[in-house]
Write an enzyme that holds these catalytic residues in place. Sequence first.
Site, PDB file in Angstrom:
ATOM      1  N   CYS A  21      33.306  31.960 -38.007  1.00  0.00           N
ATOM      2  CA  CYS A  21      33.517  30.792 -39.249  1.00  0.00           C
ATOM      3  C   CYS A  21      34.163  29.830 -38.396  1.00  0.00           C
ATOM      4  O   CYS A  21      34.362  29.108 -39.019  1.00  0.00           O
ATOM      5  CB  CYS A  21      33.534  31.517 -40.508  1.00  0.00           C
ATOM      6  SG  CYS A  21      32.359  32.350 -40.780  1.00  0.00           S
ATOM      7  N   ARG A  23      28.630  25.515 -43.100  1.00  0.00           N
ATOM      8  CA  ARG A  23      27.871  26.955 -43.350  1.00  0.00           C
ATOM      9  C   ARG A  23      28.994  27.590 -44.119  1.00  0.00           C
ATOM     10  O   ARG A  23      28.878  28.351 -45.070  1.00  0.00           O
ATOM     11  CB  ARG A  23      27.765  27.395 -41.621  1.00  0.00           C
ATOM     12  CG  ARG A  23      27.899  28.752 -41.710  1.00  0.00           C
ATOM     13  CD  ARG A  23      28.910  29.339 -40.202  1.00  0.00           C
ATOM     14  NE  ARG A  23      28.023  30.514 -40.105  1.00  0.00           N
ATOM     15  CZ  ARG A  23      28.301  31.274 -38.556  1.00  0.00           C
ATOM     16  NH1 ARG A  23      29.239  31.297 -37.993  1.00  0.00           N
ATOM     17  NH2 ARG A  23      28.292  32.648 -39.059  1.00  0.00           N
TER      18      ARG A  23
END
Length: 307
Positions: free
Chosen positions: A192, A238
Site C-alpha cells: 500500500c 486506494r
Amino acid sequence: MSFLQVAQPTKLRGSIWPWYTLLAGALLVAYFPTVRSLINGPWQTEQEGHGPLIIAASLWLVWQARRNIAGAEIKSAPVTGWLLLLLGLVLMFLARTQDVLTVEAFSILPVLAGCVLIAAGWAMLRVLAFPIGFLFFAVPMPDWLIDAATVPLKVFISNVVTHVLYAAGYPIAQNGVMIMIGTYQLLVKDACSGMNSIFALSAIGVFYAYAFRWNEKLRSLILLLSIVPITIAANFIRVLALVLIAYYGGPDLLEGPVHDLTGISLFIVAILLLFLLDSLLGVAATILRRAKGRSPHRQLASQPSGS
C-alpha cells in the site's frame, strides 16, 4: 591520383547480418542464467512483474527504428566499445559469483552498448540508445532502496488518510502505519506504499513520452515529473477506500479479491490521471499558441499599410 584512400562510413549491408545474429546468440547464451534467475525470482512478484513487458517494449522500439538502423553509417568505435563491453562482463561475472542479481541484470546495459560500438559505431548507438536505456526498468531494484522509500511513503499516506477521515467526522486515529478506525485496527502493508506502481508507472511514462511526446520537451518533462505525485495520489485513494470498506463492512472484506481489485484499480487510476494531465497540457499548449497568434504585435504586422 593518390594511392591512399580514406575509409568512408558505410551503410548497413545485408552481408554483415550473420555476424550480428552470431553476436546476439552469444549474448543470449551469456545472459540465459540471468534471465532464468529473474523469471524464478523478481519477475514473479507484483513489484517487478513488469520486467518481461519492458523487454518486449524495447524490442518493439528497435523494430520501429528499423529504417534508421538500416540507414545508419557503420564506423566502428573499438576502443570505447571494448571498454564498455569488458566493464559489463566484469560486472556480470562479479555479480553472478556474489549472487547480486540487480548488478548482474544491470550489466547488460554496458555490454549491449559496447557491442553496438564495436560492431557499428556511434551513429548506430544513437539510434539504439533509448531502447537499450529503457531496459533499465527491467532491472530489479535493490531491497535497501525499496525499504528506504517504502516506510516513509506508508507513514505519509497513513497520516494523510487519517487526517482526511478525522476531518470528515470518522472515529479514527493513527500510530505510525497502524490505523485505528472504530473498533478495528488496520496495518498499512508495503504493497500500500505505492512503490510497486511507481516503478511500473515510471516505465509507462518514459515510454509514452518518448514514443508520443518526444518533440515536446517541456510537456514530456512535466509528465515525467508528475509520475511520483500521481502515484502517491492514486495510492491515497486506494488506502482511503480500504479503510472505509473495513469501517463499514469489517476487515475481513479486505482479504483476497477486494485487496487485489483495489491494487488493479490504483494502477488504472494512476494511468488515467497521467493521460488526463497530458490532455490538459495539450489544451494549455493550444491556448498559448492561439494567444500568441492573436497578440497585438502580430495583428499590427498583418495589417496592410495605407497609401
